[in-house]
Design a protein around this motif. Sequence first.
Motif, PDB file in Angstrom:
ATOM      1  N   PRO A  78       0.799  -1.231   0.000  1.00 23.89           N
ATOM      2  CA  PRO A  78       0.000   0.000   0.000  1.00 23.89           C
ATOM      3  C   PRO A  78       0.829   1.277   0.000  1.00 23.89           C
ATOM      4  O   PRO A  78       0.513   2.233  -0.732  1.00 23.89           O
ATOM      5  CB  PRO A  78      -0.837  -0.120   1.290  1.00 23.89           C
ATOM      6  CG  PRO A  78      -0.881  -1.572   1.582  1.00 23.89           C
ATOM      7  CD  PRO A  78       0.448  -2.100   1.138  1.00 23.89           C
ATOM      8  N   ILE A  79       1.886   1.340   0.806  1.00 24.78           N
ATOM      9  CA  ILE A  79       2.670   2.578   0.850  1.00 24.78           C
ATOM     10  C   ILE A  79       3.451   2.775  -0.445  1.00 24.78           C
ATOM     11  O   ILE A  79       3.670   3.912  -0.884  1.00 24.78           O
ATOM     12  CB  ILE A  79       3.611   2.590   2.077  1.00 24.78           C
ATOM     13  CG1 ILE A  79       4.208   3.993   2.250  1.00 24.78           C
ATOM     14  CG2 ILE A  79       4.687   1.518   1.960  1.00 24.78           C
ATOM     15  CD1 ILE A  79       4.925   4.187   3.546  1.00 24.78           C
ATOM     16  N   THR A  80       3.855   1.677  -1.090  1.00 23.15           N
ATOM     17  CA  THR A  80       4.527   1.805  -2.388  1.00 23.15           C
ATOM     18  C   THR A  80       3.583   2.387  -3.419  1.00 23.15           C
ATOM     19  O   THR A  80       3.952   3.299  -4.175  1.00 23.15           O
ATOM     20  CB  THR A  80       5.040   0.428  -2.857  1.00 23.15           C
ATOM     21  OG1 THR A  80       5.901  -0.122  -1.859  1.00 23.15           O
ATOM     22  CG2 THR A  80       5.802   0.552  -4.165  1.00 23.15           C
ATOM     23  N   ILE A  81       2.363   1.884  -3.454  1.00 18.70           N
ATOM     24  CA  ILE A  81       1.355   2.406  -4.378  1.00 18.70           C
ATOM     25  C   ILE A  81       1.060   3.874  -4.073  1.00 18.70           C
ATOM     26  O   ILE A  81       0.970   4.708  -4.985  1.00 18.70           O
ATOM     27  CB  ILE A  81       0.066   1.572  -4.281  1.00 18.70           C
ATOM     28  CG1 ILE A  81       0.293   0.170  -4.872  1.00 18.70           C
ATOM     29  CG2 ILE A  81      -1.094   2.267  -4.990  1.00 18.70           C
ATOM     30  CD1 ILE A  81       0.670   0.158  -6.335  1.00 18.70           C
ATOM     31  N   ALA A  82       0.916   4.210  -2.794  1.00 16.14           N
ATOM     32  CA  ALA A  82       0.599   5.592  -2.419  1.00 16.14           C
ATOM     33  C   ALA A  82       1.717   6.546  -2.818  1.00 16.14           C
ATOM     34  O   ALA A  82       1.459   7.666  -3.291  1.00 16.14           O
ATOM     35  CB  ALA A  82       0.350   5.670  -0.913  1.00 16.14           C
ATOM     36  N   CYS A  83       2.965   6.116  -2.654  1.00 18.48           N
ATOM     37  CA  CYS A  83       4.092   6.978  -2.998  1.00 18.48           C
ATOM     38  C   CYS A  83       4.174   7.191  -4.505  1.00 18.48           C
ATOM     39  O   CYS A  83       4.362   8.326  -4.972  1.00 18.48           O
ATOM     40  CB  CYS A  83       5.385   6.374  -2.469  1.00 18.48           C
ATOM     41  SG  CYS A  83       6.775   7.524  -2.447  1.00 18.48           S
ATOM     42  N   TYR A  84       4.016   6.115  -5.277  1.00 22.47           N
ATOM     43  CA  TYR A  84       4.005   6.268  -6.735  1.00 22.47           C
ATOM     44  C   TYR A  84       2.818   7.127  -7.179  1.00 22.47           C
ATOM     45  O   TYR A  84       2.952   7.972  -8.082  1.00 22.47           O
ATOM     46  CB  TYR A  84       3.943   4.903  -7.415  1.00 22.47           C
ATOM     47  CG  TYR A  84       5.289   4.256  -7.628  1.00 22.47           C
ATOM     48  CD1 TYR A  84       6.261   4.866  -8.416  1.00 22.47           C
ATOM     49  CD2 TYR A  84       5.607   3.038  -7.030  1.00 22.47           C
ATOM     50  CE1 TYR A  84       7.498   4.275  -8.617  1.00 22.47           C
ATOM     51  CE2 TYR A  84       6.845   2.445  -7.224  1.00 22.47           C
ATOM     52  CZ  TYR A  84       7.786   3.072  -8.010  1.00 22.47           C
ATOM     53  OH  TYR A  84       9.016   2.486  -8.210  1.00 22.47           O
ATOM     54  N   VAL A 155      11.524   4.545  -4.459  1.00 29.99           N
ATOM     55  CA  VAL A 155      10.408   4.970  -5.304  1.00 29.99           C
ATOM     56  C   VAL A 155      10.747   6.276  -6.009  1.00 29.99           C
ATOM     57  O   VAL A 155      10.535   6.423  -7.223  1.00 29.99           O
ATOM     58  CB  VAL A 155       9.126   5.129  -4.468  1.00 29.99           C
ATOM     59  CG1 VAL A 155       7.991   5.692  -5.316  1.00 29.99           C
ATOM     60  CG2 VAL A 155       8.711   3.790  -3.864  1.00 29.99           C
ATOM     61  N   PHE A 156      11.304   7.244  -5.273  1.00 32.43           N
ATOM     62  CA  PHE A 156      11.684   8.520  -5.871  1.00 32.43           C
ATOM     63  C   PHE A 156      12.735   8.316  -6.953  1.00 32.43           C
ATOM     64  O   PHE A 156      12.684   8.950  -8.014  1.00 32.43           O
ATOM     65  CB  PHE A 156      12.211   9.468  -4.795  1.00 32.43           C
ATOM     66  CG  PHE A 156      11.139  10.160  -4.012  1.00 32.43           C
ATOM     67  CD1 PHE A 156      10.636  11.378  -4.420  1.00 32.43           C
ATOM     68  CD2 PHE A 156      10.616   9.591  -2.861  1.00 32.43           C
ATOM     69  CE1 PHE A 156       9.637  12.027  -3.709  1.00 32.43           C
ATOM     70  CE2 PHE A 156       9.625  10.228  -2.134  1.00 32.43           C
ATOM     71  CZ  PHE A 156       9.133  11.449  -2.559  1.00 32.43           C
ATOM     72  N   GLN A 157      13.712   7.447  -6.683  1.00 28.63           N
ATOM     73  CA  GLN A 157      14.789   7.209  -7.650  1.00 28.63           C
ATOM     74  C   GLN A 157      14.245   6.659  -8.967  1.00 28.63           C
ATOM     75  O   GLN A 157      14.630   7.117 -10.054  1.00 28.63           O
ATOM     76  CB  GLN A 157      15.802   6.237  -7.057  1.00 28.63           C
ATOM     77  CG  GLN A 157      16.603   6.796  -5.900  1.00 28.63           C
ATOM     78  CD  GLN A 157      17.209   5.707  -5.024  1.00 28.63           C
ATOM     79  OE1 GLN A 157      17.138   4.520  -5.348  1.00 28.63           O
ATOM     80  NE2 GLN A 157      17.799   6.098  -3.916  1.00 28.63           N
ATOM     81  N   THR A 158      13.365   5.674  -8.893  1.00 27.04           N
ATOM     82  CA  THR A 158      12.819   5.086 -10.114  1.00 27.04           C
ATOM     83  C   THR A 158      11.938   6.079 -10.857  1.00 27.04           C
ATOM     84  O   THR A 158      11.952   6.128 -12.095  1.00 27.04           O
ATOM     85  CB  THR A 158      12.014   3.819  -9.792  1.00 27.04           C
ATOM     86  OG1 THR A 158      10.999   4.115  -8.813  1.00 27.04           O
ATOM     87  CG2 THR A 158      12.919   2.729  -9.234  1.00 27.04           C
ATOM     88  N   TYR A 268      20.379   8.999  -4.215  1.00 27.21           N
ATOM     89  CA  TYR A 268      21.166   7.780  -3.986  1.00 27.21           C
ATOM     90  C   TYR A 268      22.162   7.978  -2.845  1.00 27.21           C
ATOM     91  O   TYR A 268      22.431   7.043  -2.079  1.00 27.21           O
ATOM     92  CB  TYR A 268      21.898   7.371  -5.257  1.00 27.21           C
ATOM     93  CG  TYR A 268      21.039   6.589  -6.220  1.00 27.21           C
ATOM     94  CD1 TYR A 268      20.733   5.256  -5.969  1.00 27.21           C
ATOM     95  CD2 TYR A 268      20.528   7.173  -7.370  1.00 27.21           C
ATOM     96  CE1 TYR A 268      19.932   4.530  -6.844  1.00 27.21           C
ATOM     97  CE2 TYR A 268      19.735   6.450  -8.251  1.00 27.21           C
ATOM     98  CZ  TYR A 268      19.438   5.134  -7.984  1.00 27.21           C
ATOM     99  OH  TYR A 268      18.637   4.406  -8.839  1.00 27.21           O
ATOM    100  N   LEU A 269      22.702   9.183  -2.713  1.00 25.14           N
ATOM    101  CA  LEU A 269      23.627   9.465  -1.613  1.00 25.14           C
ATOM    102  C   LEU A 269      22.904   9.390  -0.275  1.00 25.14           C
ATOM    103  O   LEU A 269      23.410   8.789   0.692  1.00 25.14           O
ATOM    104  CB  LEU A 269      24.246  10.852  -1.811  1.00 25.14           C
ATOM    105  CG  LEU A 269      25.382  11.254  -0.871  1.00 25.14           C
ATOM    106  CD1 LEU A 269      26.570  10.305  -1.028  1.00 25.14           C
ATOM    107  CD2 LEU A 269      25.815  12.692  -1.142  1.00 25.14           C
TER     108      LEU A 269
END
Length: 283
Positions: A78-84, A155-158, A268-269
């Motif tokens: 759920p949190i992955t979906i919400a972030c995307y 998620v932000f990186q992708t 990434y850093l």
Amino acid sequence: MPLIVFPTSQLLWVRVAALLFTCVAFSAAAHAGSLPHGGMADWCIFCWAFSFSCTLLVLLVHQFGLQSRIPVSWSNFPITIACYAALLCLSASVIFPLFFLRDQPGRSEARDHRIVSTVFSCLAAVAYMGEVSLTKARPGETAGYMATAPGLLKVFQTFVACIIFILVSDPVSYDQHPALKWCMAVYCICFILSMAVVVLCVGECTGCLPIPFSKFLSAYGLLAVVMYLTATIIWPVFQFDKRYQVRSSASSKLIAASVLTGLNFLLYLADLAYTARLVFVSA
């Protein structure tokens, strides 16, 4: 007559709000927005429709208690979906008015519907940010990897990498010099590895790796930082230095790609710093 009572919570209402906002956004745009086919119009519609569909799935699974019957980690999904969804709706909130409102003079039904889509897209982005804030891991709390800072950074990186792909592919701007092809290789390799981490966590497959997951994260994080550091230096040099420049002037897309490359290097850093603290300090 038996009554079906659904338990309510702040998180539930935030998800319902996000569901309604995305529904209104793509319905108004698709119904009477008079949008052209293809390009950024399809991207915005995709952002809203994808977010709506995934949120509806999360709501149904949660409300009917079906978490154990789906082949994903419910502490990560759920949190992955919400972030995307937050990033997708935020991008649509910026792109849609720039492409479809800025050059629309006067008042018309199509313009009014586009304004409605823009407003509700912004509201959806805020709702998804609220969901991420409610479900992310607190200090000392046991949670899935995707609910931690390193997981959200993946998620932000992708997402940033996807935007870079769009910017450098239309027109193709990385085939004039081998150094630029190296930068494209950096974007692709790091994107694939970050997405692999997301898929492994959501699919509960981290135990399938031949090495401990924590060591994989540390090694990959260090590799990604070094690779993105080279891309952050090489990309602007070979795109904007007159000795290597093929085009007469730098386009806004190339400038944006340079900025996003630097942004992903910082992501990434930060990811490497968080991962090192989780692995070494916790140990």
